[in-house]
Scaffold this motif. Structure first.
Motif, PDB file in Angstrom:
ATOM      1  N   TRP A 119      42.090  41.525  34.439  1.00 53.20           N
ATOM      2  CA  TRP A 119      41.366  41.690  35.703  1.00 53.20           C
ATOM      3  C   TRP A 119      41.779  42.967  36.413  1.00 53.20           C
ATOM      4  CZ3 TRP A 119      37.327  38.738  37.143  1.00 53.20           C
ATOM      5  CH2 TRP A 119      37.127  37.564  36.427  1.00 53.20           C
ATOM      6  N   ASP A 168      31.807  52.282  39.934  1.00 54.93           N
ATOM      7  CA  ASP A 168      31.279  52.094  38.579  1.00 54.93           C
ATOM      8  C   ASP A 168      30.310  53.222  38.261  1.00 54.93           C
ATOM      9  OD1 ASP A 168      30.858  50.892  36.088  1.00 54.93           O
ATOM     10  OD2 ASP A 168      30.576  48.910  36.956  1.00 54.93           O
ATOM     11  N   LEU A 224      34.109  47.558  31.372  1.00 59.97           N
ATOM     12  CA  LEU A 224      34.402  48.171  32.664  1.00 59.97           C
ATOM     13  C   LEU A 224      35.501  49.224  32.569  1.00 59.97           C
ATOM     14  CD1 LEU A 224      34.105  48.330  35.757  1.00 59.97           C
ATOM     15  CD2 LEU A 224      35.706  46.412  35.896  1.00 59.97           C
ATOM     16  N   VAL A 248      37.540  42.714  45.531  1.00 63.31           N
ATOM     17  CA  VAL A 248      36.604  42.361  44.470  1.00 63.31           C
ATOM     18  C   VAL A 248      37.416  42.426  43.185  1.00 63.31           C
ATOM     19  CG1 VAL A 248      34.475  42.931  43.264  1.00 63.31           C
ATOM     20  CG2 VAL A 248      34.649  43.339  45.725  1.00 63.31           C
ATOM     21  N   SER A 249      37.409  41.341  42.436  1.00 65.53           N
ATOM     22  CA  SER A 249      38.116  41.280  41.159  1.00 65.53           C
ATOM     23  C   SER A 249      37.080  41.322  40.043  1.00 65.53           C
ATOM     24  CB  SER A 249      38.944  39.998  41.079  1.00 65.53           C
ATOM     25  OG  SER A 249      39.901  39.971  42.113  1.00 65.53           O
ATOM     26  N   LYS A 250      37.345  42.165  39.041  1.00 67.93           N
ATOM     27  CA  LYS A 250      36.378  42.383  37.954  1.00 67.93           C
ATOM     28  C   LYS A 250      37.085  42.283  36.615  1.00 67.93           C
ATOM     29  CE  LYS A 250      33.926  45.611  40.922  1.00 67.93           C
ATOM     30  NZ  LYS A 250      33.508  46.994  41.120  1.00 67.93           N
ATOM     31  N   HIS A 251      36.435  41.637  35.662  1.00 74.60           N
ATOM     32  CA  HIS A 251      36.992  41.529  34.318  1.00 74.60           C
ATOM     33  C   HIS A 251      36.861  42.874  33.619  1.00 74.60           C
ATOM     34  CE1 HIS A 251      37.861  40.083  30.303  1.00 74.60           C
ATOM     35  NE2 HIS A 251      38.361  39.010  30.882  1.00 74.60           N
ATOM     36  N   ARG A 252      37.955  43.380  33.093  1.00 72.23           N
ATOM     37  CA  ARG A 252      38.007  44.737  32.541  1.00 72.23           C
ATOM     38  C   ARG A 252      37.172  44.943  31.273  1.00 72.23           C
ATOM     39  NH1 ARG A 252      41.319  45.976  28.323  1.00 72.23           N
ATOM     40  NH2 ARG A 252      41.930  47.993  29.160  1.00 72.23           N
ATOM     41  N   ARG A 311      34.141  43.500  30.516  1.00 76.28           N
ATOM     42  CA  ARG A 311      32.733  43.120  30.649  1.00 76.28           C
ATOM     43  C   ARG A 311      31.842  44.322  30.906  1.00 76.28           C
ATOM     44  NH1 ARG A 311      31.617  37.621  30.559  1.00 76.28           N
ATOM     45  NH2 ARG A 311      33.559  36.626  29.992  1.00 76.28           N
ATOM     46  N   TYR A 343      28.270  46.051  32.551  1.00 72.24           N
ATOM     47  CA  TYR A 343      27.704  46.086  33.898  1.00 72.24           C
ATOM     48  C   TYR A 343      26.499  45.162  33.962  1.00 72.24           C
ATOM     49  CZ  TYR A 343      25.669  47.985  38.178  1.00 72.24           C
ATOM     50  OH  TYR A 343      25.161  48.133  39.445  1.00 72.24           O
ATOM     51  N   HIS A 388      32.099  37.449  36.266  1.00 69.21           N
ATOM     52  CA  HIS A 388      33.148  38.439  35.999  1.00 69.21           C
ATOM     53  C   HIS A 388      33.271  39.502  37.100  1.00 69.21           C
ATOM     54  CE1 HIS A 388      29.545  39.912  33.851  1.00 69.21           C
ATOM     55  NE2 HIS A 388      29.962  41.091  34.246  1.00 69.21           N
ATOM     56  N   TRP A 389      32.589  39.308  38.222  1.00 72.05           N
ATOM     57  CA  TRP A 389      32.777  40.091  39.456  1.00 72.05           C
ATOM     58  C   TRP A 389      32.934  39.073  40.557  1.00 72.05           C
ATOM     59  CZ3 TRP A 389      29.995  44.994  41.320  1.00 72.05           C
ATOM     60  CH2 TRP A 389      30.136  46.028  40.401  1.00 72.05           C
TER      61      TRP A 389
END
Length: 184
Positions: free
Chosen positions: A7, A91, A105, A150-154, A156, A158, A165-166
Motif C-alpha cells: 500500500w 497519477d 501504480l 488516500v491509500s492505494k494498492h501499489r 493495481r 488505474y 484498491h483506492w
C-alpha cells in the motif's frame, strides 16, 4: 485503514479533482464532471505548457494552499485566488500517446516523477509513503487538521470511479467530512 508493503499512502487534500491533458501546445483541465477549467487555473495550465513532455494526461488535486501549507477549500471555492491554485499530481494516465492505465501504480508513479522531475511551479508530484506507516500517518494527518489520507494498492492499474484498491480515510474532525461531494 489498509497497511502493509503493498500500500501507498498520500495526504488527502481538500480541493478539486482535475485531469490535466497536454497535447503539444494545447492544455485542457477537466473536472470530474467534464467541465473545462483550463482558463480558471492559469498556474496549472502554464506549468503543463512549460513541461518538456509534449503529450500527457495527469490526474491530481487542484489545491489552494493556506495557513501552514494546508489546503484552503473555502478560498479555492471563492474564486478569488484562482491564479494561486496548484496541482498535486498523484497519477499519470497517458504519456507520449501510450495508455498507462493498465500499468501498476508504482510504475505509473515512476513515470510521473520522471516527467515532473524538473519542478515547475504550478504542478507538483504529490508525496506518498509506503507500507506499514499508513495508520500512524493517518493519525498524524488528523492531529495536523488535514482532510485525511488516500491509500492505494501499489500493484493495481488505474480505474476511474470507486474501487477497493483506492481507499479514502477521512478525518472526522475536518470540515470536508460532512461536505457532500460527488465521488470520482
Amino acid at each position: 485503514m489498509p497497511h502493509g508493503a503493498d500500500w501507498l499512502h498520500e495526504i488527502k487534500h481538500d480541493g478539486y479533482r482535475l485531469i490535466v491533458q497536454r497535447d503539444g501546445k494545447i492544455v485542457r483541465l477537466f473536472t470530474r464532471n467534464g467541465h473545462d477549467w483550463s482558463k480558471r487555473f492559469p498556474a496549472i495550465s502554464e506549468a503543463a505548457l512549460r513541461n518538456r513532455c509534449q503529450r500527457f494526461v495527469i490526474d491530481g488535486e487542484a489545491v489552494l494552499l493556506g495557513v501552514y501549507g494546508r489546503s484552503d477549500f473555502n478560498g479555492l471555492h471563492s474564486r478569488k485566488h484562482d491564479d494561486e491554485v496548484q496541482l498535486y499530481a498523484f497519477d499519470i494516465i497517458a504519456l507520449d500517446g501510450d495508455d498507462l492505465r493498465k500499468l501498476p501504480l508504482h510504475l505509473r508513479k515512476t513515470n510521473l516523477a520522471r516527467i515532473l522531475a524538473r519542478r515547475i511551479d504550478g504542478i507538483h508530484v504529490a508525496p506518498f509513503e509506503r507500507g506499514e506507516i499508513g495508520p500512524d500517518l493517518y493519525r498524524h494527518a488528523c492531529l495536523m487538521g488535514l482532510e485525511g489520507l488516500v491509500s492505494k494498492h501499489r500493484d493495481r492499474g488505474y480505474r476511474a470511479g470507486r474501487c477497493t484498491h483506492w481507499i479514502k480515510n477521512k478525518n472526522p474532525e475536518h470540515p470536508a467530512f460532512n461536505r457532500v461531494k460527488d465521488q470520482f
